[in-house]
Design an enzyme around this catalytic site. Structure first.
Site, PDB file in Angstrom:
ATOM      1  N   SER A  39      -9.447  -0.877  10.065  1.00  0.00           N
ATOM      2  CA  SER A  39      -9.130  -0.675   8.649  1.00  0.00           C
ATOM      3  C   SER A  39      -8.131   0.464   8.519  1.00  0.00           C
ATOM      4  O   SER A  39      -7.841   1.165   9.493  1.00  0.00           O
ATOM      5  CB  SER A  39     -10.398  -0.352   7.874  1.00  0.00           C
ATOM      6  N   LYS A  40      -7.662   0.644   7.289  1.00  0.00           N
ATOM      7  CA  LYS A  40      -6.648   1.676   7.039  1.00  0.00           C
ATOM      8  C   LYS A  40      -7.132   3.062   7.420  1.00  0.00           C
ATOM      9  O   LYS A  40      -6.344   3.957   7.646  1.00  0.00           O
ATOM     10  CB  LYS A  40      -6.276   1.666   5.551  1.00  0.00           C
ATOM     11  N   ARG A  41      -8.447   3.244   7.439  1.00  0.00           N
ATOM     12  CA  ARG A  41      -8.972   4.561   7.815  1.00  0.00           C
ATOM     13  C   ARG A  41      -8.762   4.842   9.305  1.00  0.00           C
ATOM     14  O   ARG A  41      -8.730   5.971   9.738  1.00  0.00           O
ATOM     15  CB  ARG A  41     -10.465   4.659   7.484  1.00  0.00           C
ATOM     16  N   ASP A  42      -8.638   3.770  10.094  1.00  0.00           N
ATOM     17  CA  ASP A  42      -8.506   3.950  11.544  1.00  0.00           C
ATOM     18  C   ASP A  42      -7.046   4.126  11.970  1.00  0.00           C
ATOM     19  O   ASP A  42      -6.729   4.925  12.834  1.00  0.00           O
ATOM     20  CB  ASP A  42      -9.069   2.730  12.289  1.00  0.00           C
TER      21      ASP A  42
ATOM     22  N   THR B 135      -2.481  -0.398   9.126  1.00  0.00           N
ATOM     23  CA  THR B 135      -2.826  -1.796   9.384  1.00  0.00           C
ATOM     24  C   THR B 135      -1.654  -2.720   9.088  1.00  0.00           C
ATOM     25  O   THR B 135      -1.595  -3.830   9.597  1.00  0.00           O
ATOM     26  CB  THR B 135      -4.040  -2.232   8.537  1.00  0.00           C
TER      27      THR B 135
END
Ligand code: GLU
Length: 473
Positions: A244-247, A250
């Site tokens: 996800s965008k937190r990782d 994307t």
């Protein structure tokens, strides 16, 4: 099936409800490699039937990301919404053949009979087939439901990544294929379109496995040839969740903005989930000749930014300065060259050659070169550099060094090395006692490529200017 088979036709079918996700890009790549490996065709279909969530800007950004990675459709792009007439025709045919039926149940009726979930179409409560044998009711709105066959208990298919997958028909119901506003549902249109495009292999994300039994039943009901399926595992974040965008970024095009090369990103994504021994770096030609769905892993793979950066750095080092200049200018920043108005093309290329060894992305390369070209803003020196510049001994060394440089007639690396060695000998100091402050004077930081090389690129006059500036710090 590893041999050439030009009948192979695959497609990438993104929905333009967001930018192209790296997971989607990897599916596109696997399709493209599979097509190229067999000498078949790679097609692109934009699945924009969900009018509310689809936006033209996403179609543009998806096709731009795919062209950035050279994944070009071999035939004109198919726009799903333009095929509405065929969708309607097939639905009508299914009604006529008794493979589908009109369902007049209202939301309220479903809710009353089956509970809230059924009305929402969540599938936890199965539709009770109440309208299976209902007469046509003129003027009353209806959905079209697929009539689940009564003669079979399960759907089995051989997934080219996962092997045999069995779905019990008990888990399905008479699902809706056309909504009451006349718009068709995903599982239905995907089948009509894949059949009409003569798709032989459906290679897509694992999140579509649960749709596959419905689609196979639809193929069979319509008398279409069922393609082969390959469901590719998801790309995961470091915690094992779906990336996800937190990782990490994307959207595929974010990687372009960050200064990644498309060939490095594609190499990384291909290798993420597919392997050929321990080999990490593949040219596209190699990947095409080696690619096989048999070697696609069954488990999700964790996205590793460090590895992508490493790979990008490897690709950057494999290019000449001219190549990199071209790549930056055409794919990253078209104003790049204009920024170097104080330099000749030769100076710029020499600087690229020097810095490409140390950077991981085009952006890092660009930023380092800007600093080298513009010179440090002495007032903004970071603490470590400032305290170094302010040491008395350093200032004396720099004054002496400056004088020696003024006397040099050939401003070359060997001549500069000689001067520094002589000075170290006479003053009893180390090379780094001169090198570090010179680095700070030239670039504003204490870590840089060889300071001799930097001086040679900047030339005598500019080097002397910057040394003088530092002494005023
Ligand atoms: N449009 C679907 C999606 O973006 C893909 C459909 C498919 O590949 O079958 O998830």
């Amino acid at each position: 099936m590893d041999k050439r088979d030009t009948r192979v036709r695959v497609r990438f079918a993104p929905s333009p409800t967001g930018h192209l996700h790296v997971g989607g890009l990897r599916s596109a790549l696997f399709n493209w490699l599979f097509a190229r490996h067999h000498g078949g065709s790679f097609l692109l279909r934009i699945e924009d039937t969900d009018k509310e969530r689809s936006l033209p800007e996403y179609t543009n950004s998806i096709t731009e990301a795919l062209s950035w990675c050279s994944l070009i459709s071999d035939e004109p792009i198919v726009i799903q919404s333009e095929r509405a007439a065929e969708h309607v025709m097939v639905a009508q045919l299914m009604l006529k053949n008794g493979r589908a039926y009109k369902c007049y149940c209202t939301q309220e009726e479903l809710q009353q009979r089956l509970g809230a979930n059924a009305a929402e179409g969540l599938g936890y409560v199965k539709y009770d087939q109440a309208c299976r044998n209902t007469e046509d009711r003129a003027g009353v709105p209806y959905v079209i439901r697929f009539k689940l066959p009564d003669t079979i208990q399960e759907v089995v298919f051989n997934d080219l990544v996962h092997g045999d997958i069995v779905f019990n028909l008990d888990t399905l119901d008479d699902f809706i294929i056309v909504r009451s506003d006349g718009t068709p549902m995903y599982n239905f249109v995907v089948v009509v379109d894949d059949a009409s495009m003569n798709i032989t292999h459906v290679i897509r994300g694992e999140d579509h496995i649960s749709n596959t039994p419905k689609q196979i039943l639809l193929y069979q009901a319509c008398g279409f040839t069922v393609p082969q399926f390959a469901h590719v595992p998801m790309i995961l974040g470091p915690q094992g969740n779906r990336l996800s965008k937190r990782d990490a970024a994307t959207a595929a095009l974010d990687y372009r903005r960050q200064g990644f090369l498309p060939e490095a990103l594609c190499n990384y994504l291909v290798r993420l989930g597919w392997s050929h021994g321990d080999q990490e770096i593949f040219s596209m030609a190699e990947a095409i000749s080696l690619f096989s769905l048999k070697e696609v892993g069954k488990k999700g793979a964790i996205f590793d930014m460090k590895k992508l950066e490493w790979l990008n750095g490897m690709y950057m080092r494999s290019y000449t300065a001219q190549d990199l200049l071209h790549k930056i200018q055409h794919n990253f920043n078209q104003n790049f060259v204009d920024r170097f108005h104080l330099w000749t093309q030769e100076q710029l290329c020499a600087a690229i050659d020097l810095y490409k060894e140390r950077v991981k992305t085009l952006r890092e390369l660009q930023d380092s070169l800007y600093i080298l070209h513009d010179g440090p803003i002495i007032e903004n020196l970071v603490d470590a550099s400032r305290s170094l510049a302010q040491q008395v001994q350093v200032q004396q060394n720099m004054q002496m060094f400056e004088k020696k440089l003024m006397d040099i007639s050939d401003f070359t690396k060997p001549a500069l090395e000689r001067v520094v060695q002589e000075m170290c000998h006479d003053q009893g100091c180390k090379i780094s006692d001169i090198g570090q402050p010179v680095r700070v004077a030239l670039t504003g930081v204490t870590s840089s490529p060889s300071f001799y090389d930097l001086m040679c690129i900047l030339g005598k006059e500019e080097t002397l200017n910057r040394l003088r500036m530092l002494q005023k710090a």
